[in-house]
Design a protein around this motif. Structure first.
Motif, PDB file in Angstrom:
ATOM      1  N   TYR B 203      -1.427  -0.457  -2.533  1.00 21.99           N
ATOM      2  CA  TYR B 203      -0.749  -1.724  -2.252  1.00 21.99           C
ATOM      3  C   TYR B 203       0.753  -1.629  -2.527  1.00 21.99           C
ATOM      4  CZ  TYR B 203       0.428  -6.655  -2.287  1.00 21.99           C
ATOM      5  OH  TYR B 203       1.003  -7.862  -2.014  1.00 21.99           O
ATOM      6  N   ALA B 228       2.967   1.712   5.462  1.00 24.64           N
ATOM      7  CA  ALA B 228       2.900   0.291   5.819  1.00 24.64           C
ATOM      8  C   ALA B 228       4.221  -0.391   5.473  1.00 24.64           C
ATOM      9  CB  ALA B 228       1.767  -0.386   5.063  1.00 24.64           C
ATOM     10  N   TYR B 230       7.043  -3.208   4.306  1.00 27.86           N
ATOM     11  CA  TYR B 230       7.198  -4.266   3.297  1.00 27.86           C
ATOM     12  C   TYR B 230       7.818  -5.465   3.992  1.00 27.86           C
ATOM     13  CZ  TYR B 230       6.452  -0.558  -0.160  1.00 27.86           C
ATOM     14  OH  TYR B 230       5.941   0.465  -0.894  1.00 27.86           O
ATOM     15  N   ARG B 232       4.760  -6.540   1.610  1.00 25.57           N
ATOM     16  CA  ARG B 232       3.311  -6.490   1.736  1.00 25.57           C
ATOM     17  C   ARG B 232       2.752  -7.701   1.013  1.00 25.57           C
ATOM     18  NH1 ARG B 232       2.672  -0.105   0.112  1.00 25.57           N
ATOM     19  NH2 ARG B 232       3.714   0.732   1.955  1.00 25.57           N
ATOM     20  N   PHE B 236      -1.825  -7.763   4.040  1.00 25.85           N
ATOM     21  CA  PHE B 236      -1.966  -6.308   3.911  1.00 25.85           C
ATOM     22  C   PHE B 236      -3.163  -5.969   3.020  1.00 25.85           C
ATOM     23  CE2 PHE B 236      -0.630  -2.307   1.648  1.00 25.85           C
ATOM     24  CZ  PHE B 236      -0.893  -1.459   2.715  1.00 25.85           C
ATOM     25  N   TYR B 242      -5.200  -1.124   5.145  1.00 25.22           N
ATOM     26  CA  TYR B 242      -5.154  -0.978   3.683  1.00 25.22           C
ATOM     27  C   TYR B 242      -6.380  -0.213   3.198  1.00 25.22           C
ATOM     28  CZ  TYR B 242      -5.360  -2.528  -1.219  1.00 25.22           C
ATOM     29  OH  TYR B 242      -5.452  -2.586  -2.573  1.00 25.22           O
TER      30      TYR B 242
END
Ligand SMILES: Nc1ncnc2c1ncn2[C@@H]1O[C@H](COP(=O)(O)OP(=O)(O)O)[C@@H](O)[C@H]1O
Ligand SMILES: [Mg+2]
Lengths: 262, 258
Positions: B203, B228, B230, B232, B236, B242
């Protein structure tokens, strides 16, 4: 609130009951005054010798407090020195232990010779100090070492000096230990002052211990009891004063003194 | 309170062949070579005992490596490194304010001069209204926030965190994760974050270093980029992307076990 009330009330009731029983038993059994005087007789002896007993109390108190204060200063200072240098600790700690384990009664004559017989007060002070000193030293040493390692690392990370580390971290962290040591040592200072007077005799003024010996020699048992009573009261007062100090110093942050609101 | 990174292309920190063994034992960290880019968010994951804390302490300079070298951009280790431990590690006799003031106090800044910075740091972590409370009067999550405020008050370029939220409940932890990401993005820190939670590391991080004992004691077994974008957030956390990445990191952890 009611629980603290009962905590005072119950021991007091027990005490009063015991005194009444004592008074009655001695009166009914016709026990002679020089074996076991009744509480009323002890009270009378206390009033009759009040002036001289109080001045003896004052002499003992003065030696006790002075020895105690010097023990706190000396113990904390030496512990700080130990915490700064392992080498000094290794070199000196054994001697502190020797001082502690040697019975003070056995050292008394030597100290008396060293300081001179016209300096008995000083001898008493030294002897009481020897007895009171060790708990402060060992507790403070332990406390200075018991600092959270992560906090020590944090101080390292922020480039703290020795002095900053000692003053802002180690000493506050050791405070509960120091106060615990003081509670033990306060009582020991009194014991030391009394035992020393038994062994070394009185200095310029007569202390309570000497009054007890004197009264014993003359078979004034009620006066002995009166002096004993004053000694106990003094011990209790010292204990409560140090407990109060501990409470005031720690009540806000330390687990041992925090009021959990129940 | 913003740190403006000096323009430069080189990595902030380079570790070359770094190893550490405690008094002659088997190495706790062995042969770690990696570079850390300025401004990145890196997690170290691995089972307990694999050498995560040791590696973090080596980076902090709290331990000296037995082998290898650490090279900081510009030569020396920065003076101010923020360090956050698993326990909040506060001075129990000092208020939240005084705990946050502590690093500045050690640097000789007066209380008055530090006051606005300290207050600002407390506000940043959401504790602006309780500066006078003692640690024992704060919840676990609030204590951790004080600890983070203390780490950021010196405006460090690098923040090292050793399983900082591991002792907190899940709600509090997720909240703090989000707040930490916000701070990281606002302040331009480099964060090195140790955790044993695969989910937390995915995460938070741009990059995950997987450590394991079995691949060889204290070595970095895998270096995984989490690409991924931001910010987040909850979407997410609940996305299949994820979970895919969590699976990949878990697999990397298990690979080490063979
Ligand atoms: N101060 C120390 N002295 C000796 N061994 C240590 C010390 N700290 C950690 N170790 C050992 O080093 C290894 C790695 O520990 P650590 O870095 O704390 O792992 P982690 O943080 O991943 O749980 C473990 O085997 C641990 O027992
Ligand atoms: Mg660890």
């Amino acid at each position: 609130m009611s629980s603290s009330f009962f905590r005072l009330l119950i021991p007091m009731l027990v005490g009063i009951g015991a005194l009444l029983f004592w008074e009655a038993a001695v009166t009914i059994g016709d026990v002679p005054k020089f074996v076991l005087p009744a509480p009323s007789v002890i009270g009378a002896a206390l009033l009759e010798n009040f002036g001289s007993l109080i001045s003896a109390l004052w002499v003992t108190l003065r030696i006790t407090l002075l020895a105690f204060a010097l023990a706190v200063v000396g113990g904390v200072a030496l512990a700080i020195l130990f915490s700064q240098s392992r080498l000094i600790e290794m070199a000196l700690f054994p001697y502190a232990i020797i001082l502690q384990v040697t019975p003070v009664v056995a050292i008394a004559p030597l100290i008396l010779i060293w300081v001179g017989f016209d300096n008995v007060n000083l001898a008493l002070l030294i002897l009481a100090w020897i007895v009171a000193f060790f708990p402060i030293l060992s507790n403070t040493t332990l406390g200075l070492r018991s600092v959270d390692h992560n906090l020590m690392d944090l101080f390292t990370l922020y480039g703290a000096t020795r002095w900053q580390r000692l003053w802002s971290l180690q000493l506050p962290a050791a405070l509960p230990y120091i106060l615990g040591g003081m509670k033990i040592s306060g009582g020991l200072a009194l014991i030391g002052a009394v035992v020393a007077e038994f062994v070394a005799g009185s200095g310029s003024g007569t202390g309570l211990a000497w009054r007890i010996i004197e009264a014993g020699n003359r078979l004034q048992v009620p006066t002995m009891f009166a002096a004993l009573l004053l000694l106990s009261l003094l011990g209790i007062a010292i204990f409560f004063a140090l407990t109060l100090l501990e409470h005031l110093a720690l009540r806000r942050w330390h687990e041992s003194a925090v009021n959990r609101g129940s | 309170m913003s740190t403006s990174p000096p323009a430069s292309d080189g990595p902030l920190l380079t570790l070359s062949g770094v190893g550490k063994s405690y008094n002659g034992d088997a190495p706790a960290v062995a042969d770690v070579t990696l570079s850390i880019e300025r401004g990145s968010f890196i997690s170290l994951v691995g089972p307990s005992g694999c050498g995560k804390s040791t590696l973090l302490r080596l980076i902090a300079g709290l331990l000296q490596p037995s082998q290898g070298t650490l090279d900081w951009e510009g030569g020396d280790r920065p003076d101010d490194l923020g360090f956050v431990f698993q326990d909040a590690t506060l001075l129990p006799w000092a208020s939240a304010f005084d705990n946050v003031y502590m690093p500045l106090k050690l640097k000789g800044v007066s209380r008055d001069a530090a006051s606005s910075k300290v207050q600002e740091a407390l506000i940043r972590v959401g504790l602006g209204d309780v500066p006078d409370r003692l640690p024992r009067e704060l919840s676990g999550g609030m204590r951790m926030r004080v600890s983070i405020a203390r780490a950021l008050v010196t405006e460090p370029p690098v923040l090292l965190m050793d399983e900082p939220f591991a002792a907190l409940d899940e709600f509090t932890r997720e909240k703090l994760d989000d707040d930490l990401l916000t701070l990281w993005r606002d302040l331009g820190w480099t964060v090195i974050f140790v955790t044993h939670s695969v989910y937390e590391s995915v995460y938070l991080s741009e990059r995950i270093l997987v450590m394991s004992t079995e691949a060889g004691p204290g070595q970095i077994a895998d270096d995984i980029h989490i690409d991924a974008p931001y910010p987040r957030g909850l979407s997410f956390r609940q996305s299949s992307a994820y979970f895919d990445r969590c699976k990949a990191v878990s697999a990397a952890l298990r690979d080490g076990d063979i």
